[in-house]
Design a protein around this motif. Structure first.
Motif, PDB file in Angstrom:
ATOM      1  N   ALA A   1       0.826  -1.204   0.000  1.00 46.82           N
ATOM      2  CA  ALA A   1       0.000   0.000   0.000  1.00 46.82           C
ATOM      3  C   ALA A   1       0.861   1.255   0.000  1.00 46.82           C
ATOM      4  CB  ALA A   1      -0.927  -0.014   1.211  1.00 46.82           C
ATOM      5  N   GLU A   2       1.861   1.284   0.852  1.00 43.53           N
ATOM      6  CA  GLU A   2       2.708   2.474   0.917  1.00 43.53           C
ATOM      7  C   GLU A   2       3.519   2.666  -0.353  1.00 43.53           C
ATOM      8  OE1 GLU A   2       4.895   2.272   4.566  1.00 43.53           O
ATOM      9  OE2 GLU A   2       3.139   2.761   5.790  1.00 43.53           O
ATOM     10  N   ALA A   3       3.937   1.570  -0.971  1.00 44.20           N
ATOM     11  CA  ALA A   3       4.643   1.671  -2.243  1.00 44.20           C
ATOM     12  C   ALA A   3       3.748   2.242  -3.337  1.00 44.20           C
ATOM     13  CB  ALA A   3       5.173   0.302  -2.657  1.00 44.20           C
ATOM     14  N   ALA A   4       2.426   2.057  -3.174  1.00 38.68           N
ATOM     15  CA  ALA A   4       1.471   2.586  -4.147  1.00 38.68           C
ATOM     16  C   ALA A   4       0.978   3.982  -3.775  1.00 38.68           C
ATOM     17  CB  ALA A   4       0.278   1.636  -4.267  1.00 38.68           C
ATOM     18  N   GLY A   5       1.562   4.561  -2.727  1.00 36.61           N
ATOM     19  CA  GLY A   5       1.202   5.915  -2.322  1.00 36.61           C
ATOM     20  C   GLY A   5       0.090   6.004  -1.308  1.00 36.61           C
ATOM     21  N   SER A   6      -0.291   4.884  -0.705  1.00 38.21           N
ATOM     22  CA  SER A   6      -1.423   4.844   0.215  1.00 38.21           C
ATOM     23  C   SER A   6      -0.978   4.601   1.646  1.00 38.21           C
ATOM     24  CB  SER A   6      -2.400   3.724  -0.191  1.00 38.21           C
ATOM     25  OG  SER A   6      -3.394   3.545   0.795  1.00 38.21           O
ATOM     26  N   GLN A   7      -1.770   5.113   2.575  1.00 41.24           N
ATOM     27  CA  GLN A   7      -1.580   4.796   3.987  1.00 41.24           C
ATOM     28  C   GLN A   7      -2.884   4.342   4.633  1.00 41.24           C
ATOM     29  OE1 GLN A   7       0.241   8.491   5.440  1.00 41.24           O
ATOM     30  NE2 GLN A   7       2.217   7.448   5.468  1.00 41.24           N
ATOM     31  N   ARG A   8      -3.842   3.927   3.782  1.00 46.22           N
ATOM     32  CA  ARG A   8      -5.160   3.545   4.312  1.00 46.22           C
ATOM     33  C   ARG A   8      -5.617   2.221   3.713  1.00 46.22           C
ATOM     34  NH1 ARG A   8      -9.657   7.963   3.988  1.00 46.22           N
ATOM     35  NH2 ARG A   8      -8.985   8.205   1.813  1.00 46.22           N
ATOM     36  N   ILE A   9      -6.110   1.360   4.622  1.00 47.00           N
ATOM     37  CA  ILE A   9      -6.615   0.027   4.273  1.00 47.00           C
ATOM     38  C   ILE A   9      -8.040  -0.090   4.806  1.00 47.00           C
ATOM     39  CG2 ILE A   9      -6.267  -2.476   4.564  1.00 47.00           C
ATOM     40  CD1 ILE A   9      -3.987  -1.136   3.099  1.00 47.00           C
ATOM     41  N   ARG A  10      -8.870  -0.835   4.109  1.00 49.77           N
ATOM     42  CA  ARG A  10     -10.183  -1.165   4.648  1.00 49.77           C
ATOM     43  C   ARG A  10     -10.414  -2.671   4.479  1.00 49.77           C
ATOM     44  NH1 ARG A  10     -13.340   3.780   3.829  1.00 49.77           N
ATOM     45  NH2 ARG A  10     -12.061   5.375   4.839  1.00 49.77           N
ATOM     46  N   PHE A  11     -10.966  -3.307   5.517  1.00 53.72           N
ATOM     47  CA  PHE A  11     -11.475  -4.662   5.403  1.00 53.72           C
ATOM     48  C   PHE A  11     -12.968  -4.589   5.083  1.00 53.72           C
ATOM     49  CE2 PHE A  11      -8.032  -5.891   8.646  1.00 53.72           C
ATOM     50  CZ  PHE A  11      -7.125  -6.144   7.631  1.00 53.72           C
ATOM     51  N   THR A  12     -13.484  -5.601   4.417  1.00 50.81           N
ATOM     52  CA  THR A  12     -14.874  -5.574   3.974  1.00 50.81           C
ATOM     53  C   THR A  12     -15.715  -6.606   4.721  1.00 50.81           C
ATOM     54  OG1 THR A  12     -14.878  -7.291   2.252  1.00 50.81           O
ATOM     55  CG2 THR A  12     -13.892  -5.171   1.662  1.00 50.81           C
TER      56      THR A  12
END
Length: 564
Positions: free
Chosen positions: A375-386
């Motif tokens: 996620a961080e390599a893709a520029g993100s710092q946010r995850i969600r579970f469904t």
């Protein structure tokens, strides 16, 4: 001769109805042991005893009412002792089935995590839980092999990053399901995040609602895909647009499955965004004060709704708890798309979110740590579970999407899965659950792989087809709402197998309306024969289904002999 009438007997006085344990009617009676131990000591107080006593003195020091009762409020259940067959599940007492290790449930309201939080979740898995970390259909993470001695350190790490196990289980408000694309989806009606965060901050861990009659499940969504399985929650807020008042929520109450399944019903009210937390508080208070406490098998909110009806429930809510009438409002529109968010979607800010499915919820600390890195390599710092055992990475830059998809696939998380991998769900099963009769996770994983192989050369099904496996009758994997629901049981005394339910579905799926599955009389399938049966019934549907007819519609239409 004169007939003599027999003397009349005095009429027996009518028996007073047995109390149902409704606080506002019967008073605070302790009608069973669960109500006794809750009355004796608020379950939230067990946290300090875990920290000060049990973690230092060990498993043997834990008294029964804490171990089998109040520990649940801290997200802890003893797990099943290894090597005990399903044939002994109903024959042994709980203390004979349990091991000296715990399942620990991490509460993740709305399924929302930062990458820093995810790394802590991953680290606890690898250091304390033998790399177990299952993503549940309640957006939680579940560990196994947790020792009582390690719990203070686990909680310390969670506290540092704003996580908790508080009230992840127990007779209290459990994790609040939330749309996993809240705040970022381009087609969102309303963002429920502020309401979820306020409920968590004000009421989770509060004595006000720490003693409810039974578990209490909440859900919020503002997304048109209806992505939080609102029909099977005790209370659910579903985003709608009122023709005069704008965006808000349609209120649903009384859903729940297990052995007495009932889908939630609309109250017919429109809840403005600023009213949402107050209304949640009101409905929860009605359940606390009027919910049935006498019998554990009849004390979910759905039983009160069934007896009262929605009109009376709404009246009591408005008159006794809100002090005003709520506006009438519209029902949600039909779902616009599947609610699992698997794939690649553009966000309202021009970036993308990528949804990937696990295989029946199995992940592990090593996998979750890798997700944080990716996620961080893709520029993100946010995850969600469904609520469908999936993982979503938010805020991905367009030029990083394909790299992220490849990285996720390398750790068995698929953004472009087969229909079978995407739509198969399984509960914990006999591997760790004391209630289960059969294996679910491994059986479901093997079933997915076998179906992928058998249907490899076929055209994809026109509509999604869900397969849910449950290890016991309690329906943690929502078997009654799956196209093919499989309830674990023993056949011929000791052979693992499943009872079959066909044609269930929720409004967020491909069905026009939600509905419960059909039980086929006498249809039981051995675990070893699952792939053969599922293949057979799917091919019958493909061959005889009418144009545009979903599997659920077909399963309810055809004669039973077609389904065996």
């Amino acid at each position: 001769m004169t007939d003599t009438a027999a003397p009349s007997r005095p009429a027996r006085p009518a028996r007073a109805p047995k109390p149902k344990g409704q606080w506002k009617i019967d008073g605070k009676l302790t009608l069973n042991h669960n109500e006794e131990f809750k009355a004796e000591d608020d379950a939230l107080n067990v946290k300090q005893r875990i920290l000060d006593v049990y973690s230092r003195e060990g498993f043997a020091s834990i008294p029964s009412d804490d171990l089998s009762g109040r520990f649940r409020w801290m997200g802890l259940y003893t797990q099943r002792k290894q090597g005990i067959s399903g044939a002994r599940t109903s024959k042994l007492e709980a203390d004979e089935l349990q091991d000296e290790y715990f399942m620990m449930r991490v509460r993740i309201d709305g399924g929302a995590l930062t990458t820093d939080q995810l790394r802590v979740v991953a680290g606890v898995s690898t250091e304390f839980a033998r790399n177990t970390a299952d993503i549940s259909d309640r957006q939680n993470v579940q560990y196994h092999w947790i020792r009582i001695e390690d719990i203070p350190e686990i909680w310390r790490r969670f506290d540092e990053v704003g996580l908790t196990t508080m009230e992840a289980c127990g007779d209290c408000p459990r994790v609040v399901l939330g749309s996993p694309v809240a705040g970022i989806a381009a087609d969102e009606i309303i963002d429920p995040t502020p309401a979820i965060e306020e409920i968590k901050a004000r009421y989770i861990g509060s004595p006000e609602f720490s003693n409810l009659p039974r578990k209490y499940k909440s859900a919020f969504t503002g997304h048109p895909s209806l992505d939080v399985v609102h029909e099977i929650n005790d209370i659910a807020f579903v985003g709608v647009v009122h023709p005069e008042l704008g965006a808000g929520y349609d209120l649903w109450v009384g859903g729940g499955l297990s052995t007495n399944p009932q889908l939630a019903q609309r109250l017919g009210t429109f809840v403005r965004p600023e009213e949402a937390v107050e209304v949640w508080h009101g409905v929860t208070s009605v359940f606390r004060d009027y919910g049935y406490r006498a019998q554990r098998t009849r004390n979910r909110l759905k039983f009160l709704i069934k007896d009262w009806g929605v009109e009376k429930f709404r009246q009591v809510l408005e008159d006794e708890y809100l002090g005003r009438a709520l506006n009438d409002g519209p029902a949600p529109a039909k779902a616009t798309a599947p609610g699992d968010h698997i794939g690649v979607f553009e966000q309202k800010d021009g970036r993308y979110f990528v949804g990937a499915t696990t295989t029946v919820g199995r992940a592990g600390g090593d996998v979750l740590a890798k997700v944080a890195d990716l996620a961080e390599a893709a520029g993100s710092q946010r995850i969600r579970f469904t609520p469908h055992q999936g993982v979503i990475v938010l805020d991905v830059e367009e030029d990083k999407v394909e790299e992220l998809i490849e990285g996720l696939a390398a750790v068995n998380l698929h953004a472009r899965p087969s229909s079978f991998r995407r739509w198969t769900m399984a509960c914990t099963g006999i591997e760790y659950c004391k209630l289960a009769f059969v294996d679910t996770k491994d059986s479901a994983t093997e079933l997915v792989a076998e179906l992928e192989k058998r249907f490899a050369g076929d055209a994809p099904l026109e509509t999604p087809l869900s397969i849910h496996l449950n290890g016991c009758p309690n329906s943690c994997a929502r078997i009654q709402t799956a196209d093919i629901g499989l309830k674990g049981q023993l056949l011929d005394g000791d052979t693992p197998g499943f009872q079959v339910h066909l044609g269930g579905g929720l409004a967020a799926s491909h069905r026009e309306e939600g509905g419960l599955g059909r039980t086929v009389r006498g249809l039981r399938v051995k675990t070893s024969d699952l792939a053969d049966y599922v293949e057979r019934v799917i091919r019958k549907y493909v061959e005889s289904g009418e144009s545009g007819e979903t599997f659920a519609e077909w399963a309810h239409r055809v004669d039973e002999e077609v389904l065996v």
